[in-house]
Structure formats: structure tokens, C-alpha cells
Design an enzyme around this catalytic site. Sequence first.
Site, PDB file in Angstrom:
ATOM      1  N   ALA A  64       0.861  -1.183   0.000  1.00 57.71           N
ATOM      2  CA  ALA A  64       0.000   0.000   0.000  1.00 57.71           C
ATOM      3  C   ALA A  64       0.896   1.232   0.000  1.00 57.71           C
ATOM      4  CB  ALA A  64      -0.875  -0.015   1.249  1.00 57.71           C
ATOM      5  N   GLY A 107       0.632  -5.110   0.788  1.00 57.67           N
ATOM      6  CA  GLY A 107      -0.462  -5.177  -0.173  1.00 57.67           C
ATOM      7  C   GLY A 107      -0.022  -5.799  -1.493  1.00 57.67           C
ATOM      8  N   GLU A 110      -0.430  -9.378  -0.950  1.00 57.65           N
ATOM      9  CA  GLU A 110      -1.877  -9.641  -0.847  1.00 57.65           C
ATOM     10  C   GLU A 110      -2.514  -9.655  -2.232  1.00 57.65           C
ATOM     11  OE1 GLU A 110      -2.237  -6.461   2.111  1.00 57.65           O
ATOM     12  OE2 GLU A 110      -3.208  -7.915   3.421  1.00 57.65           O
ATOM     13  N   GLU A 130       4.113  -5.421   7.374  1.00 51.71           N
ATOM     14  CA  GLU A 130       3.285  -4.377   7.989  1.00 51.71           C
ATOM     15  C   GLU A 130       3.617  -4.124   9.448  1.00 51.71           C
ATOM     16  OE1 GLU A 130       2.212  -6.664   5.912  1.00 51.71           O
ATOM     17  OE2 GLU A 130       0.715  -5.860   4.538  1.00 51.71           O
TER      18      GLU A 130
HETATM   19  C1  3H9 Z   1       0.670  -2.324   3.356  1.00 50.49           C
HETATM   20  O1  3H9 Z   1       0.928  -2.771   2.269  1.00 50.49           O
HETATM   21  C2  3H9 Z   1      -0.668  -2.515   4.029  1.00 50.49           C
HETATM   22  C3  3H9 Z   1      -1.492  -3.515   3.319  1.00 50.49           C
HETATM   23  O2  3H9 Z   1      -1.706  -4.637   4.114  1.00 50.49           O
HETATM   24  C4  3H9 Z   1      -2.779  -2.991   2.783  1.00 50.49           C
HETATM   25  C5  3H9 Z   1      -3.609  -2.153   3.681  1.00 50.49           C
HETATM   26  C6  3H9 Z   1      -4.993  -1.817   3.162  1.00 50.49           C
HETATM   27  N1  3H9 Z   1       4.658   3.530  -0.015  1.00 50.49           N
HETATM   28  O3  3H9 Z   1      13.322   2.043   0.342  1.00 50.49           O
HETATM   29  P1  3H9 Z   1      13.727   2.793  -0.856  1.00 50.49           P
HETATM   30  C7  3H9 Z   1       9.370   5.055  -1.280  1.00 50.49           C
HETATM   31  S1  3H9 Z   1       1.779  -1.375   4.208  1.00 50.49           S
HETATM   32  C8  3H9 Z   1       5.113   4.755  -0.313  1.00 50.49           C
HETATM   33  O4  3H9 Z   1      14.722   3.882  -0.694  1.00 50.49           O
HETATM   34  P2  3H9 Z   1      14.946   0.425  -1.949  1.00 50.49           P
HETATM   35  C9  3H9 Z   1      10.450   5.409  -0.282  1.00 50.49           C
HETATM   36  O5  3H9 Z   1       9.962   6.281   0.705  1.00 50.49           O
HETATM   37  C10 3H9 Z   1       3.199  -1.343   3.159  1.00 50.49           C
HETATM   38  N2  3H9 Z   1       6.407   5.011  -0.602  1.00 50.49           N
HETATM   39  O6  3H9 Z   1      14.212   1.824  -2.041  1.00 50.49           O
HETATM   40  C11 3H9 Z   1      11.477   6.057  -1.183  1.00 50.49           C
HETATM   41  O7  3H9 Z   1      11.055   7.381  -1.435  1.00 50.49           O
HETATM   42  P3  3H9 Z   1      12.140   8.558  -1.603  1.00 50.49           P
HETATM   43  C12 3H9 Z   1       3.968  -2.590   3.241  1.00 50.49           C
HETATM   44  C13 3H9 Z   1       7.237   3.979  -0.608  1.00 50.49           C
HETATM   45  O8  3H9 Z   1      15.153   0.005  -3.343  1.00 50.49           O
HETATM   46  C14 3H9 Z   1      11.350   5.273  -2.485  1.00 50.49           C
HETATM   47  O9  3H9 Z   1      10.064   4.657  -2.439  1.00 50.49           O
HETATM   48  N3  3H9 Z   1       5.171  -2.470   2.462  1.00 50.49           N
HETATM   49  C15 3H9 Z   1       6.827   2.684  -0.297  1.00 50.49           C
HETATM   50  O10 3H9 Z   1      16.085   0.498  -1.003  1.00 50.49           O
HETATM   51  C16 3H9 Z   1      12.396   4.201  -2.644  1.00 50.49           C
HETATM   52  O11 3H9 Z   1      12.386   3.372  -1.484  1.00 50.49           O
HETATM   53  C17 3H9 Z   1       6.327  -2.075   2.989  1.00 50.49           C
HETATM   54  O12 3H9 Z   1       6.438  -1.817   4.168  1.00 50.49           O
HETATM   55  C18 3H9 Z   1       5.456   2.466  -0.013  1.00 50.49           C
HETATM   56  N4  3H9 Z   1       4.978   1.246   0.260  1.00 50.49           N
HETATM   57  O13 3H9 Z   1      13.870  -0.551  -1.252  1.00 50.49           O
HETATM   58  C19 3H9 Z   1       7.482  -1.994   2.012  1.00 50.49           C
HETATM   59  N5  3H9 Z   1       7.895   1.855  -0.351  1.00 50.49           N
HETATM   60  O14 3H9 Z   1      12.987   8.162  -2.763  1.00 50.49           O
HETATM   61  C20 3H9 Z   1       8.229  -0.718   2.207  1.00 50.49           C
HETATM   62  C21 3H9 Z   1       8.947   2.629  -0.701  1.00 50.49           C
HETATM   63  O15 3H9 Z   1      11.295   9.770  -1.791  1.00 50.49           O
HETATM   64  N6  3H9 Z   1       9.275  -0.525   1.250  1.00 50.49           N
HETATM   65  N7  3H9 Z   1       8.553   3.912  -0.853  1.00 50.49           N
HETATM   66  O16 3H9 Z   1      12.906   8.576  -0.299  1.00 50.49           O
HETATM   67  C22 3H9 Z   1      10.455  -1.188   1.270  1.00 50.49           C
HETATM   68  O17 3H9 Z   1      10.659  -2.099   2.051  1.00 50.49           O
HETATM   69  C23 3H9 Z   1      11.515  -0.729   0.329  1.00 50.49           C
HETATM   70  O18 3H9 Z   1      11.168   0.550  -0.113  1.00 50.49           O
HETATM   71  C24 3H9 Z   1      11.746  -1.623  -0.924  1.00 50.49           C
HETATM   72  C25 3H9 Z   1      12.703  -0.894  -1.909  1.00 50.49           C
HETATM   73  C26 3H9 Z   1      12.383  -2.936  -0.480  1.00 50.49           C
HETATM   74  C27 3H9 Z   1      10.453  -1.894  -1.622  1.00 50.49           C
END
Ligand code: 3H9
Length: 708
Positions: A64, A107, A110, A130
Site C-alpha cells: 500500500a 499489499g 496480498e 506491515e
Molecule cells: C501495506 O501494504 C498494508 C497492506 O496490508 C494494505 C492495507 C490496506 N509507499 O526504500 P527505498 C518510497 S503497508 C510509499 O529507498 P529500496 C520510499 O519512501 C506497506 N512510498 O528503495 C522512497 O522514497 P524517496 C507494506 C514507498 O530500493 C522510495 O520509495 N510495504 C513505499 O532500497 C524508494 O524506497 C512495505 O512496508 C510504499 N509502500 O527498497 C514496504 N515503499 O525516494 C516498504 C517505498 O522519496 N518498502 N517507498 O525517499 C520497502 O521495504 C523498500 O522501499 C523496498 C525498496 C524494499 C520496496
Amino acid sequence: MSNNLLEVSRDGEIAVIVINNPPVNALSPGVPEGIAEAIESIAQDSQVKAVVLMGAGKTFVAGADIKEFGKITSGQRSRPGLGQLLAKLEDSRKPVVAAIHGSAFGGGLELAMAAHYRVASPTAQVGQPEVKLGIIPGAGGTQRLPRLAGVAKAVEMCAEGNPIKASDALEFGIADRLIDGDLRAGAVQFAREISAKPAPQTRARSEKLGTPDQNVAIFAAARENARSKQRGMNAPLAAIDAVEAATTMPFEQGCEYEQKRFMECLFSEQSKGLIHVFFGEREVAKIPDVPKDTPILPVGNVAVVGAGTMGGGIAMVFANAGIPVLLKEVDQPALDRGLANITKNYDTSVSKGRLTQRSAGERLALIQPTLSFDDFDDVDMVVEAVFEGMELKKQVFAELDRVCKPGAILASNTSTLNVDEIASATSRPEFVIGTHFFSPANVMRLLEIVRGRGTSKEVIATCMQLSKKLGKVGVLVGNCMGFVGNRMFGPYRREAQFLVEEGAQIEAVDQVLFDFGMAMGPLATGDLAGLDVGWRIRKEYRHLQNPGVRQPFAEDKLCELGRFGQKTGAGWYKYDGRRRASSDPAVAALLREWSAQAGIPQREISSEEIVDRCIYALVNEGARILEQGYALRATDIDIIYLYGYGFPSYRGGPMWYADRVGLDRVCDRICEFHRQFGALWEPAPLLKQLASQGKTFSEFQTERGAAA
Ligand code: 3H9
């Protein structure tokens, strides 16, 4: 059909939906709706037999859109309806194959589980992270994952939040096939193979949901694990409850239960704190005057000067990242001791199954011991980790300046000393920087990167990028006494000592702060780090203390008795041969005696006072540091405290915590302490100002950022 977040194309009788919402294809508003619409329109197309759903760029779907959560909790957006959209996908009569590369997180997983099949690149990862944001899966993850992967794996993934590799996803039935090479072509091929078969729905499965007898032990173990490893956090327990619901309720009812718990978590303070940490961890990498395109210097090999606890740990950090290290000591016995420690650390990792014998051997082979500076002419960077004394550091830097090639980065691991003065011993202050690792260096994630007056932007950019490669969170700080972390830690530990000098029990002070969420109480931390470290520094800087201002005495007196902490078997506590602590009534008696001599009245001290005095001491000093510009943002201070000092992540860091309490309340309490305890509690001007304006540190940060 296409909108700007989605592209739909055809490969013969297979439709391919590509989600294109850079950088990580988060399910921002418009993406799930677009998928549902695309599926609906494909349903009308008689030529399409099956669908492939994939992500553009470097990843499938990272979950999400986390930025949206704040809008939901502040009432700007309605609650997410992702679950219903996923149900539409699962209802599609044409089978949908999710093709995963990069990550399918939250998500994203999911979404993939609502599809009928999943194929993945061998390098892909899937997970329900999450809980790391203080929430639980909110779109059926806790209900579909146990149906695919079994209850034990699902509860582990949902409660701990760690991702698993594609090969494990295959083993546990989350993925149906791994595809080497071109994922799109492989996924289309797979879709052709299954196109004539009925579309299996994950929600209709139950064969992996176990029996009550089997499950009861799984959930009990998961809860016990969560209570100890994620102490104080609510989301892991909620995630376990929700997975348990999958085993006791029909799917729809389980989803409703999940949704209820998801919303409770989303609105919690813990989730707000953890989301702040998620973005904060990424924000600290952004330095306003060091733009993204600043040239990076190559760091292909390094040298570490000093093979003591810190130097050895730092050498391991580089070796762990595959970077060859020269490790220098002054004599053979010291070098042997250092190498023996490193070997012992690697052996421990092997015996605990964290590392294979082979990779431990490869890492060790990257560390080349030396007694001379002779080979230093070839290294790209040196990290000095000798004893903390200015004269010695200057001698080392003068020598490094002589032997190192032009352009080599000269870094000091000093934890308190003036980086500019160290740089003055060289002819190249632009290449001198502080890299303050935290002990044990190979474990702790924080790296304070100290900017000297002359440090060049290239050197800063290189060290910030290097910190990521080393698996650290690099935070840039200014050059002041103790930098950010230790400068704040001083007042925090000072208050802990004052409290016991005023009558609080040693164990009570530690327990109350442990219960607040700190990894360890402040007095036990002193014993671990060695009380003599601070004692030596205090003796060196005693001339700077304001006469007439109260100073703590207990630790100095303990040191005078040779009680340096764990390493001498006695400090605040006494320790057995395995460094297990127990209370020492002798110290309690001494404290009463010393306090009586110093004329400090003894009184009952509440838990609330213990927390407020220790934590607000951090906040007050943090406010000064922020105002003086030694930290770029309040967030940077928070991240330093989470990764370097064991501050509980679900409280977001000390500055975030203060914002949530309300700076007016914090300031009032500090003013009360000022009246009661004197000059050391002078409220920081910035804190006073923000409190009177009804503002937060976060708002100050935003305004300062906009003005810059
Ligand atoms: C969820 O899914 C709830 C569900 O159950 C549904 C509910 C209804 N959203 O980390 P990076 C941005 S909760 C918005 O540096 P990497 C991040 O801020 C979600 N923004 O890259 C950054 O922005 P900026 C569950 C996001 O290659 C840019 O993307 N998911 C999101 O080192 C690059 O990110 C997670 O918790 C997001 N979901 O790593 C996953 N994700 O450049 C969270 C990233 O402006 N994300 N951004 O600073 C991660 O673990 C890592 O970002 C990922 C990439 C491994 C994907």
C-alpha cells in the site's frame, strides 16, 4: 486500455497488465481501481484466455502507499477498500498469474495471493512487513497466507515481518514456479499452460489450515516470541490474532476481523511512530547542500588503524561487505589479539547458523593484518580507530597524510573529539571526516558521519553511500563535542545517576526505562560500555565544568573502587563469570552513605519522574543541537537514537516522542525541573519558542526545510 498508472497489452490470447507507479509501484489511489477495471474489461474480451499481472521497473508492488496512511488517520481520506478490489480479482473467471520480481511486500503480496497463480524471478522476495509499520496486513494477507503457506509460516511472516526469498516462497507454496531469464515471457508461457484450467481461489482452500491441536502450540509459541523479541509492540500480537482467526472463522468473517484489527493498529501511536521512522530512515540520506548527483569517490579497498574492539569490529564491517581491509596495529601481540577476537566473532556466527564456514573464511581472508603503514599508499580510505586521545589521533593523521595517496579519504572513528583539530594535522582537510561507529561495530546499525569545516561534498556523499553498502544507516552530524548521540547521552545518563543519588533504587531506574522500551536501562548500559570510559573523559574535561553546578558523583566513586562495570565483574551491579547481572547491596549502601555526605535528601521517586527526567534530558539537549544546526533535522536525531542507543522504534525517537506528548507539556515539566534542580535544566530556547507557539519539532523541521 491504459491509464498513467497501468498498461494493458496483449500477447496472443494472454492479456498483460503492467503496474507502472514509480518508484516502487505502491498501491496508491488509482492503482487497485485500475487493476479491477482492467480485469472487468478483460472479462468481456472473448479472445483473452488468461492474464499476467506484473510491475514495471525494478519491482512488482512494494505494498500500500504508506504516505496515504497519514491522510486516513487525519480524516482526509476514507479507509482503504483494497480487500473488496482483491475479491473482484479473485472472482475473475479468467485465471490471473501474478509475475513477481523485486519485492511483493504487504499489499503487493496480498494482491499476488488474490491472483490464481504466482510465478517469480529467483531474486524476488515476498513478505508481509506491515508490523514494522505498527500495523497488520489489511487486505486479506492474514487470511490468504495461511491458506497458501500453512499456519506456522504465515504467522511467522505476518508477526515478524521479515521477507522470504523466492526459493522459500516456492517451497511453502506461495509461488507456483520460479522463472529464470525473461519474467514476462516465462509468465506468459505459464499463463498459456494453465489458461484452460479453472481459476483456483486461495480463499477457498483450507487444507493447510491445520487442526486446533496443532495450531494451539504454534500460536502460543508465536505470542511468546513476539513478547520477547518485539517487546512493547502491539501489532505483532494483533497479527497473530488475525492469523488465528483464519483457522477459526470462515474467510469473509476472518477478513472482517483482520480489518478491525488493522484499523485499530493504523490509528495507534505506535503506528504513527513507526511510519515516521520508515520515512525518517530514508530522509536522513538527503543532505540539502550535497545533491544526489555529487560525484562519488571509489572505495575499493580500505585500511583500519587499530585492532581493538572498535577497530576489529570496523574491519569486520568492511569485510562483510566484500571490501578488502588492511588492519594495522602497533605490535604483534596487539594484532594477534585483534585477529583472535575477529575470528572468535566469526566462529560464533557460524555456530549460531548465521554464516556458513565458507563465507566466514572468505570474510576473514579479506582482512590482511599489518604492523606498518607501508601498504597504505594504495588504499582508497582509512578509518582510524586508535585510543581516544587528541595527541595520538593527530600523530596518526599526520602519518596518514604522509603515506596515503592523494584523494584517499581519511576518517576518524572518534566518538567525542574535534574533527577539525584532527584534520589540522593533515594537508588535506577536505578529505578528513568523522565516521563514528557504535559498539559492537559489526552489529549496531548507526553510523554518525561527522562533517568537518573543510570536509568536501564528494567525501560526504561517498561516506553516506558507503554506509548503505555497509548495511548501516548513515546520519550526517556537525562537529560538536560528543556530536549528536553522545552529546545527548551525557544528560540522559547524568539524570539516571542523580536519580539514584536522590534515593531511587538502581534496579528501579533501569527497569522503568526498560519498560518505557529502551533496549537496556541507563545504568546497566554504563556497566556494559565500561564506566571508566566516561570517568576518563570527565577527568580530562573537568576544567570546563561550571563551578557550583551539581555534578553526579556516583560513577566516579565506583570507578575509584575499581568497579568499571562488566569487564571488572562489578559496577552498578555485580556480575558472574558469564556476565549475568545481579543487584549488589553493597553499592546501595555506599550510595546512601555518599548521598548523606553530599547532603542530598533521600525521597521516594515515582516511575513517571524517572522517565521524564531521563527522556526530557535527551529532548532538551536534542533541541539545542537542532537549533545550533549540528543535526539537520529532528528526524536525524530520532534515527540516531533508534539505531545507536536502543530507543524504542515504536515511540519514533526522542524528538517525535516529545512532539506527541506536546512540547508545551514537555517544556512545563522541564521548567519545573529547572526550578527544582537548577541550571542544568535550563530549557533550550528552541523548545521554549516552539512550546509557546504551539508547534512541534516536525513543524519546525518542515519550516526550516522550506526556508533553506
Ligand atoms: C501495506 O501494504 C498494508 C497492506 O496490508 C494494505 C492495507 C490496506 N509507499 O526504500 P527505498 C518510497 S503497508 C510509499 O529507498 P529500496 C520510499 O519512501 C506497506 N512510498 O528503495 C522512497 O522514497 P524517496 C507494506 C514507498 O530500493 C522510495 O520509495 N510495504 C513505499 O532500497 C524508494 O524506497 C512495505 O512496508 C510504499 N509502500 O527498497 C514496504 N515503499 O525516494 C516498504 C517505498 O522519496 N518498502 N517507498 O525517499 C520497502 O521495504 C523498500 O522501499 C523496498 C525498496 C524494499 C520496496
